[in-house]
Scaffold this motif. Structure first.
Motif, PDB file in Angstrom:
ATOM      1  N   SER A 196       0.825  -1.215   0.000  1.00 56.90           N
ATOM      2  CA  SER A 196       0.000   0.000   0.000  1.00 56.90           C
ATOM      3  C   SER A 196       0.853   1.257   0.000  1.00 56.90           C
ATOM      4  CB  SER A 196      -0.942   0.008   1.205  1.00 56.90           C
ATOM      5  OG  SER A 196      -0.218   0.019   2.428  1.00 56.90           O
ATOM      6  N   TRP A 197       1.984   1.231   0.721  1.00 59.24           N
ATOM      7  CA  TRP A 197       2.825   2.421   0.798  1.00 59.24           C
ATOM      8  C   TRP A 197       3.430   2.766  -0.557  1.00 59.24           C
ATOM      9  CZ3 TRP A 197       3.530   6.654   3.229  1.00 59.24           C
ATOM     10  CH2 TRP A 197       4.722   7.366   3.126  1.00 59.24           C
ATOM     11  N   TRP A 198       3.927   1.764  -1.271  1.00 59.32           N
ATOM     12  CA  TRP A 198       4.568   2.064  -2.542  1.00 59.32           C
ATOM     13  C   TRP A 198       3.562   2.351  -3.639  1.00 59.32           C
ATOM     14  CZ3 TRP A 198       9.030   4.010  -2.440  1.00 59.32           C
ATOM     15  CH2 TRP A 198       9.933   3.645  -1.437  1.00 59.32           C
ATOM     16  N   VAL A 199       2.370   1.759  -3.551  1.00 56.38           N
ATOM     17  CA  VAL A 199       1.299   2.147  -4.472  1.00 56.38           C
ATOM     18  C   VAL A 199       0.920   3.604  -4.218  1.00 56.38           C
ATOM     19  CG1 VAL A 199      -1.141   1.792  -5.050  1.00 56.38           C
ATOM     20  CG2 VAL A 199       0.377  -0.178  -4.812  1.00 56.38           C
ATOM     21  N   PHE A 200       0.768   3.964  -2.955  1.00 57.54           N
ATOM     22  CA  PHE A 200       0.442   5.342  -2.578  1.00 57.54           C
ATOM     23  C   PHE A 200       1.512   6.305  -3.068  1.00 57.54           C
ATOM     24  CE2 PHE A 200       1.234   8.718   0.582  1.00 57.54           C
ATOM     25  CZ  PHE A 200       0.039   9.424   0.500  1.00 57.54           C
ATOM     26  N   ARG A 201       2.781   5.991  -2.818  1.00 59.75           N
ATOM     27  CA  ARG A 201       3.877   6.863  -3.227  1.00 59.75           C
ATOM     28  C   ARG A 201       3.896   7.037  -4.750  1.00 59.75           C
ATOM     29  NH1 ARG A 201       8.437   7.616  -0.084  1.00 59.75           N
ATOM     30  NH2 ARG A 201       9.093   8.873  -1.875  1.00 59.75           N
ATOM     31  N   GLY A 202       3.658   5.952  -5.480  1.00 58.13           N
ATOM     32  CA  GLY A 202       3.656   6.046  -6.929  1.00 58.13           C
ATOM     33  C   GLY A 202       2.509   6.896  -7.457  1.00 58.13           C
ATOM     34  N   LEU A 203       1.332   6.730  -6.875  1.00 56.76           N
ATOM     35  CA  LEU A 203       0.164   7.457  -7.353  1.00 56.76           C
ATOM     36  C   LEU A 203       0.260   8.949  -7.070  1.00 56.76           C
ATOM     37  CD1 LEU A 203      -2.694   4.966  -6.437  1.00 56.76           C
ATOM     38  CD2 LEU A 203      -1.951   5.629  -8.719  1.00 56.76           C
ATOM     39  N   ILE A 204       0.731   9.335  -5.892  1.00 60.69           N
ATOM     40  CA  ILE A 204       0.764  10.770  -5.589  1.00 60.69           C
ATOM     41  C   ILE A 204       1.845  11.490  -6.392  1.00 60.69           C
ATOM     42  CG2 ILE A 204      -0.217  10.463  -3.292  1.00 60.69           C
ATOM     43  CD1 ILE A 204       2.572  10.864  -2.130  1.00 60.69           C
ATOM     44  N   ARG A 205       2.722  10.734  -7.024  1.00 64.07           N
ATOM     45  CA  ARG A 205       3.702  11.352  -7.920  1.00 64.07           C
ATOM     46  C   ARG A 205       3.078  11.742  -9.256  1.00 64.07           C
ATOM     47  NH1 ARG A 205       9.154  11.312  -7.628  1.00 64.07           N
ATOM     48  NH2 ARG A 205      10.102  10.537  -5.706  1.00 64.07           N
ATOM     49  N   VAL A 206       2.055  11.022  -9.666  1.00 65.56           N
ATOM     50  CA  VAL A 206       1.460  11.269 -10.983  1.00 65.56           C
ATOM     51  C   VAL A 206       0.115  11.988 -10.893  1.00 65.56           C
ATOM     52  CG1 VAL A 206       2.650   9.301 -11.991  1.00 65.56           C
ATOM     53  CG2 VAL A 206       0.376   8.973 -11.046  1.00 65.56           C
ATOM     54  N   LEU A 207      -0.546  11.902  -9.755  1.00 73.18           N
ATOM     55  CA  LEU A 207      -1.819  12.591  -9.588  1.00 73.18           C
ATOM     56  C   LEU A 207      -1.576  14.078  -9.314  1.00 73.18           C
ATOM     57  CD1 LEU A 207      -3.753  10.009  -7.374  1.00 73.18           C
ATOM     58  CD2 LEU A 207      -4.177  10.547  -9.776  1.00 73.18           C
ATOM     59  N   PRO A 208      -2.567  14.915  -9.563  1.00 79.48           N
ATOM     60  CA  PRO A 208      -2.418  16.345  -9.262  1.00 79.48           C
ATOM     61  C   PRO A 208      -2.100  16.558  -7.779  1.00 79.48           C
ATOM     62  CG  PRO A 208      -4.382  15.964 -10.578  1.00 79.48           C
ATOM     63  CD  PRO A 208      -3.879  14.609 -10.177  1.00 79.48           C
ATOM     64  N   ALA A 209      -1.349  17.620  -7.497  1.00 79.80           N
ATOM     65  CA  ALA A 209      -0.959  17.915  -6.111  1.00 79.80           C
ATOM     66  C   ALA A 209      -2.130  18.547  -5.375  1.00 79.80           C
ATOM     67  CB  ALA A 209       0.260  18.828  -6.084  1.00 79.80           C
ATOM     68  N   ARG A 210      -3.110  17.731  -5.093  1.00 81.62           N
ATOM     69  CA  ARG A 210      -4.321  18.168  -4.394  1.00 81.62           C
ATOM     70  C   ARG A 210      -4.572  17.241  -3.213  1.00 81.62           C
ATOM     71  NH1 ARG A 210      -3.257  21.714  -7.224  1.00 81.62           N
ATOM     72  NH2 ARG A 210      -4.562  22.846  -8.737  1.00 81.62           N
ATOM     73  N   ARG A 211      -5.330  17.753  -2.279  1.00 80.77           N
ATOM     74  CA  ARG A 211      -5.609  16.969  -1.079  1.00 80.77           C
ATOM     75  C   ARG A 211      -6.348  15.679  -1.406  1.00 80.77           C
ATOM     76  NH1 ARG A 211      -7.990  20.549   3.545  1.00 80.77           N
ATOM     77  NH2 ARG A 211      -5.910  21.443   3.341  1.00 80.77           N
TER      78      ARG A 211
END
Length: 229
Positions: free
Chosen positions: A122-137
């Motif tokens: 879950s941590w590395w999926v999360f880290r990967g996704l927030i790198r490509v998703l818009p910088a929003r909450r």
């Protein structure tokens, strides 16, 4: 997901016990960097309590095993991966000792599956996704939810792998694989919804307490309330 005593062979149980002990040792050393802010310390107990409560709701999977929400993504995003491993390990140990939920000889297996695998995936999926998703909450909540969704069947697949190596119950591997992945994919959907909602709620009130926020693209180095909506 709690594995009972005697379900896996002694060598497999010993091996997973060694893995779990090593992970806890590393987590004890590295979690200090995740808890430098004293305000975050109460979060560990709160998150562990929430995970403990949700893990007590079990769904029968078959062949003596059960499935339930795991909480790895929630703990990793809110607390940090190392602290999450400690929190989940504590939950699993208390459940085994006080509620006989999971076998004592399978304690290392259960910590590995529910603490180590779920947190890591879950941590590395999360880290990967927030790198490509818009910088929003909302991206943080979505990343946490998807991490939770994928971590549950990943843990089930890891169990099936262990069962294939050292399963001690006369159940064909095919039905075990089908049941575990099928049920835990459904459970993963529930885990995603709950994880996303809780992370979104914490972000709305105290974004500075969300450990994973500091890794978002364009986010400030410290966990502040500057994460945009």
């Amino acid at each position: 997901m709690h594995v009972p005593d005697g379900f896996l062979s002694v060598p497999v149980s010993i091996a997973t016990g060694v893995v779990a002990a090593g992970a806890i040792g590393l987590a004890l050393r590295n979690s200090r960097a995740e808890l430098l802010d004293d305000r975050k310390a109460p979060m560990v107990g709160i998150v562990a309590t929430v995970i403990f409560a949700t893990q007590m709701i079990n769904f029968p999977v078959g062949a003596g095993t059960s499935g339930h929400l795991l909480g790895g993504a929630l703990a990793a995003v809110l607390l940090g991966p190392w602290t999450a491993i400690l929190a989940l390990s504590a939950v699993v140990i208390v459940q085994a000792l006080l509620f006989a939920d999971g076998g004592l000889t399978a304690l290392g297996t259960n910590i590995t599956l529910m603490g180590l695998v779920t947190v890591t995936v879950s941590w590395w999926v999360f880290r990967g996704l927030i790198r490509v998703l818009p910088a929003r909450r909302w991206s943080l909540a979505v990343g946490a939810a998807i991490g939770g969704l994928l971590s549950v069947p990943a843990s089930a697949i890891a169990f099936v792998g262990l069962f294939a190596i050292g399963g001690q119950v006369a159940v064909p591997l095919g039905p075990v694989l089908t049941a575990m992945i099928g049920w835990h994919t459904l459970i993963g959907i529930g885990e995603a919804i709950i994880t996303g909602l809780i992370v979104a709620a914490v972000l709305a009130s105290r974004p500075d307490l969300v450990y994973g926020a500091q890794f978002q693209r364009s986010a400030p180095a410290a966990m502040t309330e500057a994460v945009p909506t």
